[in-house]
Design an enzyme around this catalytic site. Sequence first.
Site, PDB file in Angstrom:
ATOM      1  N   GLU A 145       0.818  -1.220   0.000  1.00 49.80           N
ATOM      2  CA  GLU A 145       0.000   0.000   0.000  1.00 49.80           C
ATOM      3  C   GLU A 145       0.852   1.270   0.000  1.00 49.80           C
ATOM      4  O   GLU A 145       0.755   2.104   0.922  1.00 49.80           O
ATOM      5  CB  GLU A 145      -0.958   0.004   1.194  1.00 49.80           C
ATOM      6  CG  GLU A 145      -1.919  -1.157   1.211  1.00 49.80           C
ATOM      7  CD  GLU A 145      -2.980  -1.045   2.309  1.00 49.80           C
ATOM      8  OE1 GLU A 145      -2.884  -0.128   3.152  1.00 49.80           O
ATOM      9  OE2 GLU A 145      -3.903  -1.868   2.312  1.00 49.80           O
ATOM     10  N   GLU A 202      -5.198  -8.657   0.604  1.00 52.84           N
ATOM     11  CA  GLU A 202      -5.889  -8.310   1.862  1.00 52.84           C
ATOM     12  C   GLU A 202      -7.347  -8.018   1.548  1.00 52.84           C
ATOM     13  O   GLU A 202      -7.676  -7.430   0.520  1.00 52.84           O
ATOM     14  CB  GLU A 202      -5.309  -7.051   2.525  1.00 52.84           C
ATOM     15  CG  GLU A 202      -3.991  -7.230   3.207  1.00 52.84           C
ATOM     16  CD  GLU A 202      -3.502  -5.923   3.855  1.00 52.84           C
ATOM     17  OE1 GLU A 202      -4.350  -5.109   4.311  1.00 52.84           O
ATOM     18  OE2 GLU A 202      -2.270  -5.719   3.889  1.00 52.84           O
TER      19      GLU A 202
END
Length: 458
Positions: A162, A360
Amino acid sequence: MKYAFPDNFWWGSASSALQTEGTREGETTWDYWFAREPNRFHNGVGPQHTSTFYQHWKTDIQLLKQLNHNSFRTSISWARLIPDGIGEVNPDAVDFYNQVIDELNEQDITPFITLFHFDMPMAMQEIGGWENRDVVDAYARYAQICFELFGDRVLHWFTFNEPIVPVEGGYLYDFHYPNVVDFRRAATVAYHTVLAHAKAVQAYRAGHYAGEIGIVLNLTPSYPRSQNPADVKAAHVADLMFNRSFLDPVLRGEYPADLVALLKSYDQLPACKPEDGFLIAEGKIDLLGINYYQPRRVKCRDSAVNPQAPFMPEWFFDSYEMPGRKMNPYRGWEIYEPGIYDILVNLRDNYGNPRCFISENGMGVENEQRFIENGQINDQYRIEFISEHLAWLHKGISEGCNCLGYHMWTFIDNWSWCNAYKNRYGFIQLDLKTQKRTIKKSGEWFAATALNNSFEKE
């Protein structure tokens, strides 16, 4: 209806070094920030209070096995391996990561290893962090050391987790250290992160390792309020800034021309060197990890921008609350399962259908002990959350999307940045006082799903 998944589908979960291991030799930005502003952290709980993976890695891997994981993603802590970021390698850290990797492989759980998951060594931040190209070079050296130490047994590497989050948190919206609000500095951090990624990919390819290298991006589909051109344009700009600013460089080897033109027109472009373009083109990945939690819904602005306010992405759009949306009230996030399908279709149709997996997806809930029945958390809401997302994922795969697996965030309830332990995400309940681990209902459901490579749903 039965949802069966392709053979060799990756079933597992994800975690990170900083959120699970506990104290380390090298200080990170999180340790530094917590020592100075503990009030910024939920209940004043800092990064030293994690799920003690550093002590309990062997029994935790046994639990992974019990949950029928065939794969597991965690990260290496740069600050643990090289405490000052650039100097000597810490032999204790090498021993620890060797033991973890070897035990995972021994248990037939494929290790997926991330090199950077928000945990900048403080020594590197003190010289400017990602604003400084010297830190880009230091990261490239760190990556090369990891490949040399562990690349014979780790076949799936990820340069960053991320990478947009430290940009947003640290340099735009004041929810990560160094708490800067400055778009041009944010753009520089994002740009240098892409350069660091590309240098790591370059080093990996040069080493002719047996595995593959990728990146993990949190993709948030941007949905316009309506098909009015102003709303559609607003959603497009949000998509450029929050998704395509990393997606295009790592999959296409270049930035979107309209993003560059937009930032140039507002004098917000970072400083570039002539050779950067070649380097970025070298950073194309083998495997994309997709973190999906929520959609982004936007509309055109209906009020003028304050010209004295800092330049922000929100100069171009407003957020929009869709009527009737389904919410996770604890996290304040919309739950929108078809978003996972829309991401895969976009990748298939516009990016050449890259090899990818869901790295995720998860649901954080506060005060989960409310749901204890007979000593176990009955988190049926999490089972429904996962199965609904998997149903849409299954649809994408059945329509030709190249998605190879699904990892849940997370394995054991862990420390979560400024939220600390406010919301719990794990398949396994963690008692903070005793460190006792107890499998939740969702963990049992996931173990059965992974074992059967399928699940049934009405």
